[in-house]
Design an enzyme around this catalytic site. Structure first.
Site, PDB file in Angstrom:
ATOM      1  N   HIS A  58       2.109   1.443  24.749  1.00 52.88           N
ATOM      2  CA  HIS A  58       3.330   2.254  24.711  1.00 52.88           C
ATOM      3  C   HIS A  58       3.217   3.162  23.492  1.00 52.88           C
ATOM      4  CE1 HIS A  58       5.393  -0.210  27.786  1.00 52.88           C
ATOM      5  NE2 HIS A  58       4.672  -1.200  27.267  1.00 52.88           N
ATOM      6  N   ASN A  90       7.405   4.444  30.260  1.00 49.58           N
ATOM      7  CA  ASN A  90       8.819   4.171  29.923  1.00 49.58           C
ATOM      8  C   ASN A  90       9.236   4.914  28.650  1.00 49.58           C
ATOM      9  OD1 ASN A  90       7.231   2.441  28.327  1.00 49.58           O
ATOM     10  ND2 ASN A  90       8.762   0.818  28.296  1.00 49.58           N
ATOM     11  N   HIS A 177       4.430  -4.921  36.462  1.00 52.75           N
ATOM     12  CA  HIS A 177       5.055  -5.819  35.485  1.00 52.75           C
ATOM     13  C   HIS A 177       5.794  -6.862  36.343  1.00 52.75           C
ATOM     14  CE1 HIS A 177       7.826  -6.536  31.866  1.00 52.75           C
ATOM     15  NE2 HIS A 177       8.435  -7.146  32.859  1.00 52.75           N
ATOM     16  N   ASP A 303      -0.683  -4.231  25.471  1.00 52.27           N
ATOM     17  CA  ASP A 303       0.775  -4.042  25.576  1.00 52.27           C
ATOM     18  C   ASP A 303       1.349  -3.675  24.198  1.00 52.27           C
ATOM     19  OD1 ASP A 303       3.329  -3.799  26.554  1.00 52.27           O
ATOM     20  OD2 ASP A 303       3.587  -5.911  27.059  1.00 52.27           O
TER      21      ASP A 303
HETATM   22  O1  DOR Z   1       7.525  -6.638  25.405  1.00 47.95           O
HETATM   23  C1  DOR Z   1       7.500  -5.639  26.093  1.00 47.95           C
HETATM   24  N1  DOR Z   1       7.701  -4.428  25.557  1.00 47.95           N
HETATM   25  N2  DOR Z   1       7.290  -5.753  27.396  1.00 47.95           N
HETATM   26  C2  DOR Z   1       7.415  -4.707  28.237  1.00 47.95           C
HETATM   27  O2  DOR Z   1       7.233  -4.885  29.405  1.00 47.95           O
HETATM   28  C3  DOR Z   1       7.801  -3.390  27.729  1.00 47.95           C
HETATM   29  C4  DOR Z   1       7.475  -3.249  26.311  1.00 47.95           C
HETATM   30  C5  DOR Z   1       8.142  -2.084  25.647  1.00 47.95           C
HETATM   31  O3  DOR Z   1       8.197  -0.994  26.216  1.00 47.95           O
HETATM   32  O4  DOR Z   1       8.579  -2.242  24.512  1.00 47.95           O
HETATM   33 ZN    ZN Z   2       5.396  -5.022  30.805  1.00 46.45          ZN
END
Ligand code: DOR
Ligand code: ZN
Length: 429
Positions: A58, A90, A177, A303
């Site tokens: 991310h 996202n 997911h 992640d």
């Molecule tokens: O821990 C997480 N953080 N799991 C996710 O699926 C999304 C991610 C986030 O965007 O911070």
């Molecule tokens: Zn995820």
């Protein structure tokens, strides 16, 4: 542009020199001499791997720049030994159109430290209601090859079925997911003894396992490629094993934190340990390690989920889930997989570079270290030990669960197509 890499051990084997011209390895041998115009990288007898590839990060841009940007995330990636990353959609706006994915890709190219591949959303606005325009994103200049609603599950079976049908036709991958939201409403921690004791509502492992079982059946029917994000439960492994034995096109990832950390860390209610899917039990982490060694879980993906302090330094229930991962991933894999003898360096290359590049359909990443191949590398000092300090990491956020931990193995250089992008803990701009 010529680069001479002296005294490197490809996959930990015999030390060699490598001569690189215009981004390609042109000679491998003993005691090569540097042409006049060559830059030299003294590899000090360290382990040379193909550049690491992360299918799941991310980078928060656009819209979440208080937590990370494509620039700061690219710095973290290069310092962590990565040469390609897949940026989850996202963001705000969500990466569900050609305009947004093209922007992410272009920003990655401008920064130029690591190949940034945008992941497109499966559904518009990640709402799970209506398919996004997968074909438009796949055929855009961003060349999207991976689609995901990560952070949320594509919960509706009919939408997931259609997404997989499109994926099959477009030759792209749906990364799920896996979390049945009907089973995890209000969940705060792995459903088990620790959550009960702490009074936190449980996230049952079955919420993951049942979605993976359903999706494997749908992927089989559609003939589509399914990728399962961040497997966290040992029960999911049995489902993956059975699906793979039937020839379903399914791959799976595990995060470094699900290889190492357990819900035993939750007793202090420190939200740095809050993540989705949640940290589970020691039986689960052990099962993850064995499945990764065996290949039932294909890859490690970080992640990497940076969150600015206002989202993390709060009470448990209000904190956002997620942990930093890019700069600690290799060390956690050394600690959990190499040190116990579950993977050798070829194995590390397989799970952190070769297989992720195959799944993400990147023809010039995860390549063998050989003449004629791209000079895209990660150089690792396997004997180094370092202490993790969130404040010293390149990410804009500091939410590392490894704060103060001493970890083995350090990335000492990263090379992308013959260009050094990081060296001795510093980004080379
Ligand atoms: O821990 C997480 N953080 N799991 C996710 O699926 C999304 C991610 C986030 O965007 O911070
Ligand atoms: Zn995820």
């Amino acid at each position: 542009m010529t680069l001479l890499i002296k005294n490197a051990k490809p996959y930990g084997e015999q030390a060699v020199d490598l001569l690189v011209r215009d981004g390609v390895v042109v000679e491998i041998g003993a005691d090569l001499t540097a042409p006049e115009d060559a830059e030299t990288l003294d590899a000090g007898g360290h382990v040379l791997l193909p550049g690491l590839v992360d299918l799941h990060v991310h980078l928060r841009e656009p819209g979440g720049e208080e937590s990370e940007t494509i620039e700061t995330g690219s710095h973290a990636a290069a310092l962590g030994g990565f040469t390609a990353v897949f940026a989850m959609p996202n963001t705000d706006p969500v990466a569900d159109t050609a305009v947004v994915v093209e922007h992410v890709r272009r920003r990655g190219e401008e920064v130029g430290l690591v190949d940034v591949h945008p992941v497109g959303a499966v559904t518009t606005g990640l709402k799970g209601e209506k398919l996004a325009e997968l074909g438009t994103m796949a055929q855009s200049a961003a060349q999207v090859r991976l689609f995901s609603d990560d952070g949320r599950c594509v919960n509706d079976p009919l939408i997931m079925r259609r997404a997989l049908e499109y994926a099959s036709a477009l030759d792209v991958v749906i990364a799920q997911h896996a979390e049945d939201h009907r089973l995890t409403g209000g969940a705060q921690a792995h459903e088990g003894a620790v959550a009960s004791r702490l009074g936190l509502q449980g996230w049952p492992a079955t919420a993951e396992e049942t979605v993976v079982a359903r999706d494997c059946a749908l992927a089989r029917e559609a003939g589509a490629a399914l990728h399962v994000c961040h497997v966290s439960s040992r029960h999911t492994i049995a489902v993956l094993r059975a699906a793979k034995a039937q020839g379903v096109r399914v791959s799976a990832e595990v995060t470094p934190h699900h290889l190492l950390l357990t819900d035993g860390r939750l007793t202090g209610y420190d939200p740095v340990n809050k993540v989705n899917p949640p940290l589970r039990t020691g039986t689960d982490t052990q099962a993850m390690r064995e499945a990764l060694a065996e290949g039932v879980i294909d890859v490690v993906a970080t992640d990497h989920a940076p969150h600015a302090s206002q989202y993390k330094d709060t009470e448990w229930a209000a904190a956002k889930p997620g942990m930093l991962g890019l700069q600690t991933a290799l060390s956690v894999v050394v600690h959990t997989m190499v040190e116990p003898g579950l993977l050798d360096w070829h194995g590390v290359a397989r799970v952190m570079s070769e297989r992720p590049a195959e799944i993400g359909n990147l023809p010039d990443q995860g390549r063998p270290i050989a003449v004629g191949e791209p000079a895209t590398f990660c150089l690792v000092d396997p004997d180094a030990q370092w202490t993790v300090r969130g404040a010293a990491l390149a990410s804009r956020a500091a939410n590392t669960p490894y704060e103060g931990m001493r970890l083995p193995g350090a990335v000492v250089a990263t090379v992308l197509r013959g260009r050094i992008t990081a060296r001795d803990g510093k980004v080379v701009a």
